[in-house]
Design a protein around this motif. Sequence first.
Motif, short mmCIF file in Angstrom:
data_model
loop_
_atom_site.label_atom_id
_atom_site.label_comp_id
_atom_site.label_asym_id
_atom_site.label_seq_id
_atom_site.Cartn_x
_atom_site.Cartn_y
_atom_site.Cartn_z
N LEU A 59 18.87 -6.59 6.53
CA LEU A 59 18.91 -5.19 6.98
C LEU A 59 20.32 -4.62 6.85
CD1 LEU A 59 16.59 -5.28 10.14
CD2 LEU A 59 16.07 -4.34 7.88
N ARG A 60 21.32 -5.41 7.22
CA ARG A 60 22.69 -4.95 7.10
C ARG A 60 23.00 -4.60 5.65
NH1 ARG A 60 27.81 -6.63 5.44
NH2 ARG A 60 27.07 -8.64 4.69
N GLY A 74 21.25 -1.53 4.47
CA GLY A 74 21.87 -0.34 5.07
C GLY A 74 23.15 0.04 4.34
N VAL A 75 24.00 -0.95 4.09
CA VAL A 75 25.27 -0.68 3.42
C VAL A 75 25.03 -0.26 1.97
CG1 VAL A 75 27.49 -1.65 2.72
CG2 VAL A 75 26.52 -2.26 4.93
N SER A 107 23.84 3.27 1.84
CA SER A 107 24.94 4.17 2.18
C SER A 107 25.91 4.35 1.01
CB SER A 107 25.68 3.61 3.40
OG SER A 107 26.91 4.23 3.56
N GLN A 121 24.42 6.58 -1.61
CA GLN A 121 24.48 7.99 -1.23
C GLN A 121 25.91 8.53 -1.32
OE1 GLN A 121 22.04 7.50 2.44
NE2 GLN A 121 21.00 9.32 1.72
#
Lengths: 503, 503
Positions: free
Chosen positions: B410-411, B414-415, B418, B421
């Motif tokens: 998950l980490r 997520g990174v 990010s 984006q």
Amino acid sequence: MKKNTLILVIAILGISFMTYMMLSIGERKQEQAILNTAPIIKAEGIETRSDKWADAYPHQYDTWKQTAESNEIEDMVKKYPQLAILWAGYGFSKDYNAPRGHANALISNRSTLRTGAPTGPNDGPMPMACWACKSPDVPRLMQEHGELEYFTGKWARAGDEIVNPIGCGDCHSSQDAQLTITRPYLKRGLDAIGMTEDKITYQDMRSLACAQCHSEYYFKKTPYTDKDGKDQIAAVVTFPWAKGLAAEDMEEYYNEIEFKDWTNKMSKAPMLKAQHPGYEIFTTGVHFKRGLACADCHMPYTQKGAIKFSSHKIQKPLNDIANTCLTCHKQSEKEFKDIVQEKLDRKDQLNVIAMDNLAAAHLTAKKAWEVGATDAEMAPVLATIRSAQWLWDYSIASHGSFFHAPGETLRLLGVAGSKAQEARITLAGILANYGVINYQIPDISTKELAQQVAGVPFEKLVKAKLDFKKGLMQEWITDAKEDGRLTSTFVEDLPVKSAYPQN
Amino acid sequence: MKKNTLILVIAILGISFMTYMMLSIGERKQEQAILNTAPIIKAEGIETRSDKWADAYPHQYDTWKQTAESNEIEDMVKKYPQLAILWAGYGFSKDYNAPRGHANALISNRSTLRTGAPTGPNDGPMPMACWACKSPDVPRLMQEHGELEYFTGKWARAGDEIVNPIGCGDCHSSQDAQLTITRPYLKRGLDAIGMTEDKITYQDMRSLACAQCHSEYYFKKTPYTDKDGKDQIAAVVTFPWAKGLAAEDMEEYYNEIEFKDWTNKMSKAPMLKAQHPGYEIFTTGVHFKRGLACADCHMPYTQKGAIKFSSHKIQKPLNDIANTCLTCHKQSEKEFKDIVQEKLDRKDQLNVIAMDNLAAAHLTAKKAWEVGATDAEMAPVLATIRSAQWLWDYSIASHGSFFHAPGETLRLLGVAGSKAQEARITLAGILANYGVINYQIPDISTKELAQQVAGVPFEKLVKAKLDFKKGLMQEWITDAKEDGRLTSTFVEDLPVKSAYPQN
């Protein structure tokens, strides 16, 4: 010394020791017997003064007092200056510290810049609802005057009534000491999810006592007519649970009633502030699913001689790993701490990413307004920012969410960060349409800078607060002592600390 | 029937049954005794034909054969068309399916469009390294000819040599059946992290046998002079472990040597392709930290009469929860599955966010090049995209990463999302500078559309592949059978399936 004398001395010593031990055991048994009879602390209503429970429950009272030790101020706005932007225009941008022990709840509440500096009973800025979690005097007042009446008026109205910090009477019946729900709004929240009173087990109660306060809520504007026939509007603490306890469920609930806590001063987005949805996020985690209650880890059973009691030094279990975590997790304290640290690091990383992007989104939206963006252009972006910040806030506002539900916390932080960036991408397009390319947000790298950008008049707030503390607040305490509502010097003498200078 | 006759009949039946049981137990004991003597399968080198191990290890062989049952094609590019963009210009954009059982490894490798349609031994597109994980014939060839020699030339060079799918000889010594590391590159990888042979325990080996293949690697260009004195360049499978096994450690390793697997055809970013860093991400998870090995969950101990053996039907433990997960996780299968599903849903959500944003970043970068963006403008964006995609790929490329390390997965997702984006935000600025505002990427919502955008000539690839399968591939198998390298009709008869039409 003759041999016989020696034997005599030893025999006397032995008999003395055994007698002492028997007496001691007898005393303990007596104590346990008193506990087992569930002594009546007060025949009717709520005994709000925890010191009045101390005779019947000395160990519980002693450990409760130890919650005062958790009194260090960790200034979260200093640690994460982005917060001042995320909460611009809202109280939390002024002052927000990491949680402290239960005994400090009231002094924290009076001391924070968020509750402002009222000068009289009808003065703001906060409503009565802001005491709701801080004291057993709250349910006492509700019982005495009615719930709607309680939730009417400004915070300063009851400053001299609400004087005992979170204590015995918040969770225990004064008539039989059993766990009880003193907050009617939790009962309504539970009804909304079909958890009616007949279904609630003792193990449930060992979480629900906490859920009275460690939950998400909003202040629902509720018109009513008071006993004098006057139209009033109460701001009633309400749990947004009707669609479920997950972050997205509550978001849907809030969106459906078009609720907002405030409008962000930078982006003008209609915002939601998550309070502390600790119970809710706990229900998404594996500890809950395996049947654990809050008290299992936060109030471990403790043995003092013959007495076994639940520690009321409510704190993070990591402070007492051997008696909490390690009773199930069979590993060394070192191994356990290392794994926890790794998990915390992961959360911190995604948390900072989400906060950075939320702050950038708010400030970029501000710029878009400045250069002439229209409501129609901005509406979808602001909705995205609102959603992003809600998911972020739900995931970390409650104390220790990451231990309660590490996977759910990471998921929410990931989605929150992504939505904030989505808003930033759309804003880049809007700004470009108005001729602004590669907009750089102002420097918000320190608390001072960020609060300046957010328009927080820090020094003015501090000055007013100090005046309040020297003036009206002292009157409250004097009144409460004179009228016998406050009897404990322990409570009175708790040290006052704050993130701002005390003089 | 007389009473005595009845007694006699019962007695005879009883004695017969007991005799049968004793013989049966004797037989089992004999079988166990054979196992305990560790029979020599082959005096020297590697016995690559798993059927030759069957007499000594019938249960292991039988369960190994059952890995063939996992043979359904799950077309991942169809499921997530974004993948065609993420891997544009690289083999995986052509064809990428979810993993299948070990016995299917070779037919999958020959059948995928990624390995192309060579027409002779010197034909591409892939190098010899692409067989490395698929067969015990690989270490056999390395032993016979040398590792550098093995890693020289095109994939088609050894099509008639590499004919036995992943089997006994990949992990077990043919001389004493003990677990062994047959791949020299794992040994070098372990050396790089200080895990020298003397430190490796039996429990370590129960993971390292798997780590030979379920790891991240790249093809390191290695010049050498062959036995004929000719200069050659080998593409040697190498584990990028020197800085550690975490995603960021390997990224640093790759950046330091300025390595790229390929250049993305859309964005022109210098990309890394994660292979299957299953072992690496496993070491970041709690199962590893608590001392579990791969075999504990993927090869549970099984009892057949007196014989206890490790099942060689290597598969996801979720297919056999009762004998794997639930031996430690004390809960019902239903409860367990529900929790797993919830975790999977969280991973899927962040995975889709990351992939969507990576695809958008690649395609927006393509647009930026088209409108005239310069290398200087694009370089930092491309570096961000490279990093984002690496972290994403590391987190999900290995089979079942989410079970091995849910938090780390998950980490990383997520990174990764990010960073993708972040690249998109920068690209919005670059595009605006060239007059393009709110660029919308083309429709990539189906595999066909996405492959078209990515420039994958799907039908041409399929046609060539089918020709290869009817032609050269058949020759390989015929040769191997004639020369005795392939002796099992079981292997020969495995059904061929693919994500493209077979005719």
